[in-house]
Design an enzyme around this catalytic site. Structure first.
Site, PDB file in Angstrom:
ATOM      1  N   SER A 217       0.836  -1.212   0.000  1.00 38.48           N
ATOM      2  CA  SER A 217       0.000   0.000   0.000  1.00 38.48           C
ATOM      3  C   SER A 217       0.864   1.253   0.000  1.00 38.48           C
ATOM      4  CB  SER A 217      -0.900   0.009   1.238  1.00 38.48           C
ATOM      5  OG  SER A 217      -1.663  -1.163   1.303  1.00 38.48           O
TER       6      SER A 217
ATOM      7  N   CYS B  35      -2.525  -5.857   1.774  1.00 35.37           N
ATOM      8  CA  CYS B  35      -3.940  -5.462   1.649  1.00 35.37           C
ATOM      9  C   CYS B  35      -4.600  -6.140   0.452  1.00 35.37           C
ATOM     10  CB  CYS B  35      -4.016  -3.947   1.539  1.00 35.37           C
ATOM     11  SG  CYS B  35      -5.692  -3.329   1.435  1.00 35.37           S
TER      12      CYS B  35
ATOM     13  N   CYS C 198      -7.009  -6.810   3.424  1.00 32.77           N
ATOM     14  CA  CYS C 198      -8.318  -6.144   3.309  1.00 32.77           C
ATOM     15  C   CYS C 198      -9.203  -6.710   2.189  1.00 32.77           C
ATOM     16  CB  CYS C 198      -8.141  -4.656   3.030  1.00 32.77           C
ATOM     17  SG  CYS C 198      -6.573  -3.930   3.516  1.00 32.77           S
TER      18      CYS C 198
ATOM     19  N   LYS D 274     -10.155 -10.563   2.293  1.00 28.09           N
ATOM     20  CA  LYS D 274     -10.944 -10.715   3.525  1.00 28.09           C
ATOM     21  C   LYS D 274     -12.362 -10.209   3.329  1.00 28.09           C
ATOM     22  CE  LYS D 274     -11.097  -7.413   6.221  1.00 28.09           C
ATOM     23  NZ  LYS D 274     -10.491  -6.453   7.147  1.00 28.09           N
TER      24      LYS D 274
ATOM     25  N   ALA E 265      14.766  -7.310  -1.573  1.00 24.38           N
ATOM     26  CA  ALA E 265      15.841  -6.318  -1.531  1.00 24.38           C
ATOM     27  C   ALA E 265      16.426  -6.245  -0.125  1.00 24.38           C
ATOM     28  CB  ALA E 265      15.290  -4.955  -1.928  1.00 24.38           C
TER      29      ALA E 265
ATOM     30  N   TYR F 105      -8.818  -7.513  15.567  1.00 20.48           N
ATOM     31  CA  TYR F 105      -9.881  -7.482  14.555  1.00 20.48           C
ATOM     32  C   TYR F 105      -9.761  -8.623  13.559  1.00 20.48           C
ATOM     33  CZ  TYR F 105      -6.969  -5.272  10.894  1.00 20.48           C
ATOM     34  OH  TYR F 105      -6.024  -5.002   9.939  1.00 20.48           O
TER      35      TYR F 105
ATOM     36  N   GLU G  31     -12.793 -11.130  12.748  1.00 20.18           N
ATOM     37  CA  GLU G  31     -13.322 -11.193  11.384  1.00 20.18           C
ATOM     38  C   GLU G  31     -13.279 -12.629  10.844  1.00 20.18           C
ATOM     39  OE1 GLU G  31     -12.187  -6.694   9.849  1.00 20.18           O
ATOM     40  OE2 GLU G  31     -10.774  -8.293   9.474  1.00 20.18           O
TER      41      GLU G  31
ATOM     42  N   ARG H 225      -6.858 -14.941  25.207  1.00 17.23           N
ATOM     43  CA  ARG H 225      -6.284 -15.154  26.539  1.00 17.23           C
ATOM     44  C   ARG H 225      -6.825 -14.198  27.603  1.00 17.23           C
ATOM     45  NH1 ARG H 225      -1.343 -11.664  26.770  1.00 17.23           N
ATOM     46  NH2 ARG H 225      -1.410 -10.597  24.779  1.00 17.23           N
TER      47      ARG H 225
ATOM     48  N   HIS I 219     -34.655   8.963   6.039  1.00 19.79           N
ATOM     49  CA  HIS I 219     -35.610   7.996   6.561  1.00 19.79           C
ATOM     50  C   HIS I 219     -36.126   7.090   5.448  1.00 19.79           C
ATOM     51  CE1 HIS I 219     -38.460   6.502   9.455  1.00 19.79           C
ATOM     52  NE2 HIS I 219     -39.411   6.632   8.555  1.00 19.79           N
TER      53      HIS I 219
ATOM     54  N   GLU J 118     -29.899   7.145  10.463  1.00 20.26           N
ATOM     55  CA  GLU J 118     -30.555   8.373  10.955  1.00 20.26           C
ATOM     56  C   GLU J 118     -30.564   8.422  12.479  1.00 20.26           C
ATOM     57  OE1 GLU J 118     -34.875   8.767  10.268  1.00 20.26           O
ATOM     58  OE2 GLU J 118     -34.956   6.616   9.894  1.00 20.26           O
TER      59      GLU J 118
HETATM   60  C1  LIG Z   1      -5.879 -10.329   7.251  1.00 21.72           C
HETATM   61  C2  LIG Z   1      -5.660  -8.834   7.179  1.00 21.72           C
HETATM   62  C3  LIG Z   1      -6.752  -8.008   6.995  1.00 21.72           C
HETATM   63  C4  LIG Z   1      -6.561  -6.627   6.924  1.00 21.72           C
HETATM   64  N1  LIG Z   1      -7.670  -5.841   6.763  1.00 21.72           N
HETATM   65  C5  LIG Z   1      -7.528  -4.499   6.672  1.00 21.72           C
HETATM   66  C6  LIG Z   1      -8.659  -3.667   6.462  1.00 21.72           C
HETATM   67  O1  LIG Z   1      -9.789  -4.141   6.380  1.00 21.72           O
HETATM   68  N2  LIG Z   1      -8.456  -2.342   6.359  1.00 21.72           N
HETATM   69  C7  LIG Z   1      -7.200  -1.778   6.457  1.00 21.72           C
HETATM   70  O2  LIG Z   1      -7.067  -0.549   6.341  1.00 21.72           O
HETATM   71  N3  LIG Z   1      -6.107  -2.548   6.657  1.00 21.72           N
HETATM   72  C8  LIG Z   1      -6.244  -3.895   6.773  1.00 21.72           C
HETATM   73  N4  LIG Z   1      -5.125  -4.687   6.954  1.00 21.72           N
HETATM   74  C9  LIG Z   1      -3.829  -4.028   7.144  1.00 21.72           C
HETATM   75  C10 LIG Z   1      -3.195  -3.595   5.822  1.00 21.72           C
HETATM   76  O3  LIG Z   1      -3.113  -4.695   4.955  1.00 21.72           O
HETATM   77  C11 LIG Z   1      -1.798  -3.029   6.102  1.00 21.72           C
HETATM   78  O4  LIG Z   1      -1.892  -2.015   7.072  1.00 21.72           O
HETATM   79  C12 LIG Z   1      -1.175  -2.443   4.835  1.00 21.72           C
HETATM   80  O5  LIG Z   1      -1.070  -3.417   3.821  1.00 21.72           O
HETATM   81  C13 LIG Z   1       0.217  -1.881   5.169  1.00 21.72           C
HETATM   82  O6  LIG Z   1       0.835  -1.383   4.013  1.00 21.72           O
HETATM   83  P1  LIG Z   1       2.416  -1.396   3.875  1.00 21.72           P
HETATM   84  O7  LIG Z   1       2.719  -0.696   2.604  1.00 21.72           O
HETATM   85  O8  LIG Z   1       3.032  -0.891   5.125  1.00 21.72           O
HETATM   86  O9  LIG Z   1       2.817  -2.930   3.791  1.00 21.72           O
HETATM   87  P2  LIG Z   1       2.321  -4.108   2.833  1.00 21.72           P
HETATM   88  O10 LIG Z   1       1.048  -3.774   2.152  1.00 21.72           O
HETATM   89  O11 LIG Z   1       2.367  -5.329   3.669  1.00 21.72           O
HETATM   90  O12 LIG Z   1       3.430  -4.176   1.714  1.00 21.72           O
HETATM   91  C14 LIG Z   1       4.737  -4.561   1.976  1.00 21.72           C
HETATM   92  C15 LIG Z   1       5.280  -5.241   0.744  1.00 21.72           C
HETATM   93  O13 LIG Z   1       6.698  -5.348   0.876  1.00 21.72           O
HETATM   94  C16 LIG Z   1       7.110  -6.593   0.362  1.00 21.72           C
HETATM   95  N5  LIG Z   1       8.420  -6.886   0.942  1.00 21.72           N
HETATM   96  C17 LIG Z   1       8.716  -7.162   2.239  1.00 21.72           C
HETATM   97  N6  LIG Z   1      10.047  -7.272   2.406  1.00 21.72           N
HETATM   98  C18 LIG Z   1      10.589  -7.068   1.192  1.00 21.72           C
HETATM   99  C19 LIG Z   1      11.929  -7.048   0.732  1.00 21.72           C
HETATM  100  N7  LIG Z   1      12.952  -7.262   1.527  1.00 21.72           N
HETATM  101  N8  LIG Z   1      12.140  -6.811  -0.595  1.00 21.72           N
HETATM  102  C20 LIG Z   1      11.097  -6.597  -1.460  1.00 21.72           C
HETATM  103  N9  LIG Z   1       9.818  -6.605  -1.051  1.00 21.72           N
HETATM  104  C21 LIG Z   1       9.571  -6.824   0.259  1.00 21.72           C
HETATM  105  C22 LIG Z   1       6.001  -7.538   0.773  1.00 21.72           C
HETATM  106  O14 LIG Z   1       6.004  -8.712  -0.040  1.00 21.72           O
HETATM  107  C23 LIG Z   1       4.783  -6.666   0.560  1.00 21.72           C
HETATM  108  O15 LIG Z   1       4.241  -6.809  -0.739  1.00 21.72           O
HETATM  109  C24 LIG Z   1      -5.274  -6.076   7.022  1.00 21.72           C
HETATM  110  C25 LIG Z   1      -4.164  -6.914   7.188  1.00 21.72           C
HETATM  111  C26 LIG Z   1      -4.360  -8.280   7.264  1.00 21.72           C
HETATM  112  C27 LIG Z   1      -3.172  -9.178   7.444  1.00 21.72           C
END
Ligand SMILES: Cc1cc2nc3c(=O)[nH]c(=O)nc-3n(C[C@H](O)[C@H](O)[C@H](O)COP(=O)(O)OP(=O)(O)OC[C@H]3O[C@@H](n4cnc5c(N)ncnc54)[C@H](O)[C@@H]3O)c2cc1C
Length: 452
Positions: free
Chosen positions: A17, A45, A50, A53, A117, A179, A183, A200, A438, A443
């Site tokens: 993201s 995500c 997200c 899910k 990386a 959460y 879920e 727990r 309504h 509401e």
């Molecule tokens: C089951 C679940 C449900 C969720 N539901 C929601 C929701 O409903 N709403 C919401 O807002 N958030 C939700 N989240 C949280 C959301 O997915 C994260 O907050 C969001 O994806 C974080 O973004 P990010 O860019 O920090 O990391 P990520 O989206 O995790 O992206 C990190 C990326 O880096 C890559 N990566 C890691 N290390 C390396 C490396 N060394 N070299 C190259 N690539 C690498 C990974 O493969 C990954 O693709 C959920 C998470 C989970 C697990």
């Protein structure tokens, strides 16, 4: 913009993201950008968070929709559920989204590098046997599920695997109180598995408003989810028939097909070479950053789950936008983390924004609470015994609305609008002056007049 001393102006680790948004926006500002992704475009995500899910939550809710339809005159005999259809249709949709992310990056002129990386030094990144240099580096590798170490913990799955189960379990034990645990308990139960939710402590969703937690507990019990609070698993053994035998802390045992741990997520920093580059970490493993997402190494930045502020996609996106404005537009933005609305896609949903009653009472001396509970109009004919609950937390001195909380259908959709009102500093008087739509459940948020 590239001063040509380096291969890239900005090298982003992780196309999730935060990483995708920062790459695209920086490239749009004229920077020469590369993004390395080791696993899946779009990150957690899109692939295992997200999006899939929410698709599963929709899938699980049909169970009740078919039952509810009867009260409206529909005959719905012979209904059955096929797990491979849901799982594979979901996967196809994710693959479509992966393609969209790839095009977004390519069209923005971002170089996409497939592979994991690691930092070699302050300006050098290794991906496989290739080396790249960059003026600035953004570390956005997200977080990963944490499973505690105990005998047999290797038999437990996490949400990552739950999205791709070969066969749908007849019985599941979900462990955790956050959460994701709540879920998935709703998903498994809705899709037909006998479901136990083990936590727990004495009530799940710590940090959410107390009334909301209790309302959801009562609703989940009505849906025959076995809530096993104050419980811990001490051991998991795999039996010869493939079943998992769980030993609880009191020595009793229980069998299940699947045990899923949703006991928190930890910053994904292993193997990134952060120590080598001199990037400082907090005690919990999160990368330490300042208001501009700068780490202890001035040209290295980090954002998203790995800095462990709020593990939510819209937060990672907003942080990425703030970083690009700071780096490439010279407009430092201090992120405002107050009043972030969130939803829990439990069944029924939770929507929440602002302070809980407990938080408000800790910060304000004159807190006024408004709450209401009622049967949703839809269920007057369906006959379902499900309650909607809504609550407003108000500062009695300034009349400002400090928090809005809801359990009920579409709570997430409703709360997004309320979040704007809270961000704008709306008072209870403004809520009262707002004319309702309504007949809706929403509401009720503008018609609560008598303090609890
Ligand atoms: C089951 C679940 C449900 C969720 N539901 C929601 C929701 O409903 N709403 C919401 O807002 N958030 C939700 N989240 C949280 C959301 O997915 C994260 O907050 C969001 O994806 C974080 O973004 P990010 O860019 O920090 O990391 P990520 O989206 O995790 O992206 C990190 C990326 O880096 C890559 N990566 C890691 N290390 C390396 C490396 N060394 N070299 C190259 N690539 C690498 C990974 O493969 C990954 O693709 C959920 C998470 C989970 C697990």
């Amino acid at each position: 913009m590239n001063n040509r001393t380096y291969d890239f102006d900005l090298f982003v680790i992780g196309a999730g993201s935060g990483g995708v948004r920062a790459s695209r926006m920086a490239a749009a500002e004229g920077a020469k950008v590369a993004v390395a992704e080791g696993r899946f475009l779009g990150g957690t995500c899109v692939n295992v968070g997200c999006v899939p899910k929410k698709l599963f939550v929709y899938g699980a809710h049909y169970h009740e929709d078919f039952e509810d339809a009867k009260g409206y005159g529909w005959t719905v005999d012979g209904v059955s559920f096929d797990w491979p259809t849901l799982r594979d249709n979901k996967t196809r949709e994710i693959e479509r989204l992966n393609g969209i992310y790839e095009n977004l990056l390519k069209n923005a002129g971002v170089e996409l590098i497939a592979g994991y990386a690691a930092l070699v030094d302050q300006h050098t990144i290794a991906v496989g046997d290739k080396r790249y240099t960059a003026e600035r580096i953004l570390v956005a590798p997200g977080s990963k599920a944490f499973v505690p170490d105990f005998p047999g913990s290797e038999h437990a799955i996490t949400s990552d695997e739950a999205f791709y189960l070969e066969t749908f379990p007849k019985k599941v034990i979900v462990v955790g109180g956050g959460y994701i645990a709540v879920e998935f308990a709703g998903i498994f139960a809705g899709l037909g598995a006998e479901t136990v939710l083990s936590y727990r402590r004495d009530l799940f969703l710590r940090g959410f408003d107390g009334d909301i937690r209790e309302t959801l507990r009562d609703e989940m019990l009505k849906k025959h989810i076995n809530l096993n609070f104050n419980s811990t698993i001490s051991k998991i053994e795999k039996l010869s028939d493939g079943q998992l035998q769980v030993t609880w802390q009191d020595g009793s045992t229980e069998n299940a097909d699947t045990v899923m741990y949703a006991t928190g997520r930890v910053p994904n920093t292993k193997g990134l070479g952060l120590e080598q580059a001199g990037v400082a970490l907090a005690d919990n493993g999160a990368i330490k950053v300042d208001d501009n997402f700068q780490t202890s190494v001035p040209n290295i930045y980090a954002l998203g789950d790995v800095i462990d502020r709020f593990q939510l996609t819209p937060v990672a996106l907003a942080e990425a936008m703030a970083l690009v404005r700071y780096l490439y537009k010279g407009q430092p933005v201090v992120m405002d983390y107050s009043n972030i609305a969130t939803a829990v896609f439990s069944q029924p949903n939770i929507g929440t924004v602002g302070l809980t009653e407990e938080q408000a009472r800790g910060q304000y001396s004159n807190v006024v609470i408004y709450k209401t509970g009622f049967r949703h109009m839809k269920h007057t004919l369906s006959g379902r015994d499900e309650r909607v609950f809504m609550k407003l937390v108000v500062d009695g001195d300034s009349d400002r609305v400090l928090g809005c909380h809801m359990v009920g259908p579409d709570a997430g959709e409703i709360t997004q609008g309320l979040a704007i009102a809270l961000k704008a500093g709306a008072t209870k008087a403004i809520f009262d002056q707002t004319i309702g739509i309504h007949p809706t459940a929403a509401e009720e948020f503008v018609t609560m007049r008598t303090p609890a």
